[in-house]
Scaffold this active site. Structure first.
Site, PDB file in Angstrom:
ATOM      1  N   LEU A  32      39.054  40.438 -19.583  1.00 18.37           N
ATOM      2  CA  LEU A  32      38.124  41.316 -18.870  1.00 18.37           C
ATOM      3  C   LEU A  32      37.150  42.017 -19.805  1.00 18.37           C
ATOM      4  O   LEU A  32      36.027  42.325 -19.428  1.00 18.37           O
ATOM      5  CB  LEU A  32      38.904  42.366 -18.077  1.00 18.37           C
ATOM      6  CG  LEU A  32      39.764  41.858 -16.919  1.00 18.37           C
ATOM      7  CD1 LEU A  32      40.564  43.011 -16.322  1.00 18.37           C
ATOM      8  CD2 LEU A  32      38.904  41.215 -15.851  1.00 18.37           C
ATOM      9  N   ASP A  65      34.988  60.803 -24.493  1.00 15.67           N
ATOM     10  CA  ASP A  65      34.198  59.561 -24.528  1.00 15.67           C
ATOM     11  C   ASP A  65      33.626  59.265 -23.139  1.00 15.67           C
ATOM     12  O   ASP A  65      33.738  58.152 -22.631  1.00 15.67           O
ATOM     13  CB  ASP A  65      35.066  58.400 -25.011  1.00 15.67           C
ATOM     14  CG  ASP A  65      34.223  57.220 -25.519  1.00 15.67           C
ATOM     15  OD1 ASP A  65      33.012  57.423 -25.763  1.00 15.67           O
ATOM     16  OD2 ASP A  65      34.767  56.119 -25.679  1.00 15.67           O
ATOM     17  N   THR A 111      42.097  44.457 -26.467  1.00 12.98           N
ATOM     18  CA  THR A 111      41.484  43.528 -25.528  1.00 12.98           C
ATOM     19  C   THR A 111      42.159  43.720 -24.174  1.00 12.98           C
ATOM     20  O   THR A 111      43.371  43.926 -24.105  1.00 12.98           O
ATOM     21  CB  THR A 111      41.652  42.075 -26.000  1.00 12.98           C
ATOM     22  OG1 THR A 111      41.106  41.938 -27.313  1.00 12.98           O
ATOM     23  CG2 THR A 111      40.928  41.112 -25.062  1.00 12.98           C
ATOM     24  N   LYS A 170      46.116  46.067 -21.104  1.00 10.07           N
ATOM     25  CA  LYS A 170      45.451  46.427 -22.352  1.00 10.07           C
ATOM     26  C   LYS A 170      46.353  46.042 -23.523  1.00 10.07           C
ATOM     27  O   LYS A 170      47.453  46.589 -23.680  1.00 10.07           O
ATOM     28  CB  LYS A 170      45.151  47.929 -22.368  1.00 10.07           C
ATOM     29  CG  LYS A 170      44.306  48.391 -23.541  1.00 10.07           C
ATOM     30  CD  LYS A 170      43.964  49.866 -23.386  1.00 10.07           C
ATOM     31  CE  LYS A 170      43.041  50.370 -24.480  1.00 10.07           C
ATOM     32  NZ  LYS A 170      42.703  51.800 -24.293  1.00 10.07           N
ATOM     33  N   GLY A 190      37.113  47.859 -29.886  1.00  5.66           N
ATOM     34  CA  GLY A 190      37.471  47.925 -31.293  1.00  5.66           C
ATOM     35  C   GLY A 190      38.964  47.946 -31.535  1.00  5.66           C
ATOM     36  O   GLY A 190      39.457  47.490 -32.564  1.00  5.66           O
TER      37      GLY A 190
END
Length: 755
Positions: A422, A535, A429, A444, A426
């Site tokens: 998907l 973030d 994935t 994840k 950094g």
């Protein structure tokens, strides 16, 4: 004798030898019975020698006349005496229980009534109030507050409910309901609650404490009262010593097939994987789980297909019956039927090979040891990845009970060996997967050991909001831990704003802004401990099929220290969204998240990316935006795909809000709570086009000097710029008008300022 019969005999003999060597733990005391409930150590009813001090339970008739266990507690109530014995609905022998606290309510119909409840547990007893509970207020226009320690401001809380939003039975913070987290490890809580009387309206309501997992809430909008039943969770532990200290004392009583777990004030015993029951040798002890009797507990091929399950102490094994070949595991070689010629050949071979049974037994032992080593490797990974500490932290800090621990094999099957990617970042994935029950998930998978894993799990244990991505569980058996989230199907806000083949209408953008702001405000003000996301950006805002936003990626988020308004940290985040004040000071505050959200607002308004390149020089979108406002060129940079005569006023007002969020000094920016109020106002005022000519930003308590430097004036702390009871010039005329279409605005603002 056939080969498979030899293996089966060998497995049976090994099981008998194991039982002879370790023995079978016999409980010292049989369970005591109360109605249909069996109670064992540390709980007791009559025989103190079969329990632990402080764990005595009463056996009484419940509300329907049946015997049930009750826990004594002290309760004071303004309406008179209350029953001080509470029925026990559930006992978890690893350190918690749930009592029926449906009658534990502070109820009134106006603010003048002094409705309160004071709940106390024995000060030196083993029970404490669990932090998984929530303080809940039920009813339209109702308010409640609580305290667990009169000398500690962090031990207080409150919330106010309203009936403005559409009712959603899955979430409390909607129609007629609000909630707040409470601290754990306390033995007393005092709370008040009731309806608010203002203008010509009087509403009734109540407050209570409950475990959300036990809450059943039927909806009755006609009477605006909610009837339901619920439980109140209490934590408990044995003694006052941790596991290391307790193992050398008489209070340590963990069974042989159990492990000791540290609690906040003591320790408890939990059965090892593959065992079930009461983990105390003084109680019923742990018994082996027969995985072969439950298809959900083993991965063997069905007997109808030639499979055979062999139960082992704390585990199981798979094989194939006579006439089949394979290892018997569903996800391996399974069982393949042999042809008739091969069956004869195998029968002859089995008879001839009986003399080498010892050698084959040794091979079987080697194979079993190999599987055991793989299992031990997974168990070691679980411990090295902090699985035990993670479970303790989640339990101690109010973690969700629905967090699921996945096995490595489960996620490999769900993701088809991680074949559908998907996204890639950094640190990790993300892959798409489908669980056996059909649930779509996002997995994840990190590239290396990173502190972001434990941090993200801790952050999610404090979050429960419809506009944040939900964590479903994790896998700790792999070298690097995996996280499993709900799958959000419609991509990111960044993709929809900056891809040529996608287009978001203005109404959708406005709603995304409101719901995203509400999620961030929840993290700042309503989570059990305030959270800085750190973030906020459009690529971290996911959209589902109905374009409902879900704030995601909490890898670098942090819990705000309980005694500090800001966070000392190195600069982290994404260029184009970073707060300039944070970059120069390394002091991260909630206003740093406000700045990042301001950039997202500008993206929604302009359709431009956060970093712009002009003649080879990179500029930030917020500098470009502020420059356009300063030179009266705002209409030139608004997204031409959505701006029109009907919504231009809304976009200009949202631009002024974005300008406030992007102020140089954090003190001059509004809080996220004020941002939500302003966005709600912009949406509510769409029916009154003339209103936009005079509307100003919400006058928050900012830095008035900095505000003047930026081109507008903010009210100083404690100042009032007008005798108008509402902060927008000219609004009182609309609020007091007889136009029925203004009733929603009137209700919202009256409720807001009545507080």
């Amino acid at each position: 004798m056939s080969l498979r019969m030899q293996i089966m005999y060998w497995e049976t003999g090994r099981l008998l030898i194991w039982l002879w060597l370790v023995g079978i733990a016999v409980a010292r005391c049989p369970p005591e019975t109360c109605g249909s409930t069996n109670l064992s150590y540390p709980f007791w009813i009559h025989d103190v020698n079969c329990g632990y001090p402080g764990f005595q339970i009463k056996c009484l008739d419940n509300s329907i006349g049946r015997l049930s266990p009750f826990l004594p507690a002290s309760v004071e109530h303004n309406s008179g005496d209350m029953n001080n014995d509470f029925e026990i609905l559930e006992i978890d022998y690893t350190g918690s229980l749930v009592i029926n606290s449906t009658s534990l309510k502070a109820m009134s119909c106006n603010r003048t009534n002094d409705a309160f409840v004071l709940f106390r547990l024995p000060p030196d007893g083993p029970f404490t109030i669990s932090s998984v509970n929530k303080f809940v207020v039920i009813g339209c226009n109702s308010i409640g507050s609580f305290t667990v320690n009169n000398t500690d401001p962090q031990s207080e809380g409150s919330c106010t409910s309203a009936c403005l939003n559409q009712y959603d039975p899955k979430y409390c913070n909607t129609y007629g309901c609000c909630e707040a987290g409470i601290p754990g490890n306390k033995r007393m809580i005092n709370f008040t609650g009731g309806g608010i009387t203002y203008q010509y309206f009087t509403d009734c309501g109540f407050s209570t404490i409950l475990d959300p997992v036990t809450w059943v809430l039927p909806y009755n909008q006609g009477g605006l009262f909610f009837k339901g039943h619920y439980g109140f969770r209490l934590d408990w532990s044995i003694g006052r010593s941790n596991c290391v200290t307790a193992k050398g004392t008489s209070s340590y009583s963990c069974a042989e097939q159990a492990e000791c777990k540290d609690q906040t004030a003591g320790h408890v015993c939990k059965c090892l994987p593959g065992y079930k029951g009461n983990g105390y040798s003084n109680g019923t002890g742990c018994t082996n789980v027969d995985e072969c009797s439950d298809r959900n507990l083993n991965e063997c091929v069905e007997p109808s297909e030639g499979g055979m399950c062999i139960d082992l102490p704390g585990s199981y094994n798979c094989s194939c019956t006579e006439g089949y070949t394979g290892d018997g595991f569903q996800n391996a070689t399974r069982c393949q039927r042999l042809s008739s010629d091969k069956s004869v050949l195998y029968a002859i071979t089995g008879s001839v090979s009986s003399f080498i049974g010892v050698s084959l037994g040794a091979c079987g032992l080697f194979w079993w040891l190999r599987r055991r080593r793989l299992k031990q490797e997974r168990d070691n990974n679980f411990q090295l990845n902090g699985g035990i500490q993670l479970q303790q932290h989640i339990a101690a800090m109010g973690g969700r009970k629905t967090l699921r621990i996945f096995s490595e094999k489960e996620l490999e099957i769900a993701s088809n060996n991680y074949s559908s990617e998907l996204g890639r970042g950094g640190f990790a994935t993300v892959y798409k997967g489908v669980l056996l029950d059909g649930t779509q998930v996002a997995i994840k998978k990190p590239k290396a050991i990173s502190p972001e894993f434990h941090n993200e799990v801790m952050i999610f244990s404090h979050i429960n909001h419809r506009n944040t991505v939900k964590m479903l569980g994790c896998c700790l058996q792999t070298q690097f831990p995996l996280l499993v989230y709900e799958f959000v199907s419609n991509g990111t806000l960044y993709q929809h704003l900056h891809s040529m083949d996608k287009h978001l209408p203005w109404e959708t953008r406005r709603q995304i802004a409101i719901e995203t702001a509400d999620a961030i405000a929840y993290m700042h003000f309503q989570a059990s401990q305030p959270i800085f996301h750190r973030d906020i950006k459009s690529s971290n805002i996911l959209l589902d099929d109905t374009f409902t936003p879900k704030v995601a990626d909490f890898g670098i988020s942090r819990l705000r220290p309980s005694d500090e308004p800001n966070l000392n940290t190195m600069a982290a985040g994404t260029p184009g969204y970073l707060d300039p004040e944070f970059i120069t000071s390394d002091q991260y505050t909630d206003k740093s998240d406000v700045f990042s959200f301001g950039v997202v607002l500008v993206e929604l308004l302009t359709g431009l990316k956060p970093l712009l390149s002009q003649e080879g020089i990179v500029h930030t979108l917020y500098d470009h935006f502020l420059s356009a406002i300063h030179h009266n060129r705002l209409t030139e940079i608004l997204d031409s795909n959505v701006v029109n005569e009907e919504n231009q006023a809304q976009m200009e007002n949202m631009s002024r809000l974005a300008q406030a969020c992007l102020q140089q000094k954090g003190r001059a920016r509004p809080s996220m709570r004020e941002v939500v109020e302003e966005l709600a106002w912009i949406r509510a005022a769409t029916k009154h086009s003339g209103l936009y000519t005079n509307v100003n930003l919400v006058e928050h308590r900012g830095d008035s000097t900095q505000a003047k430097m930026n081109g507008y004036t903010l009210a100083a702390v404690g100042e009032s710029t007008s005798e108008d009871p509402y902060p927008w010039p000219g609004l009182s005329e609309i609020i007091t008008s007889e136009d029925p279409s203004t009733s929603l605005i009137q209700t919202q603002l009256s409720d807001m300022y009545a507080r």
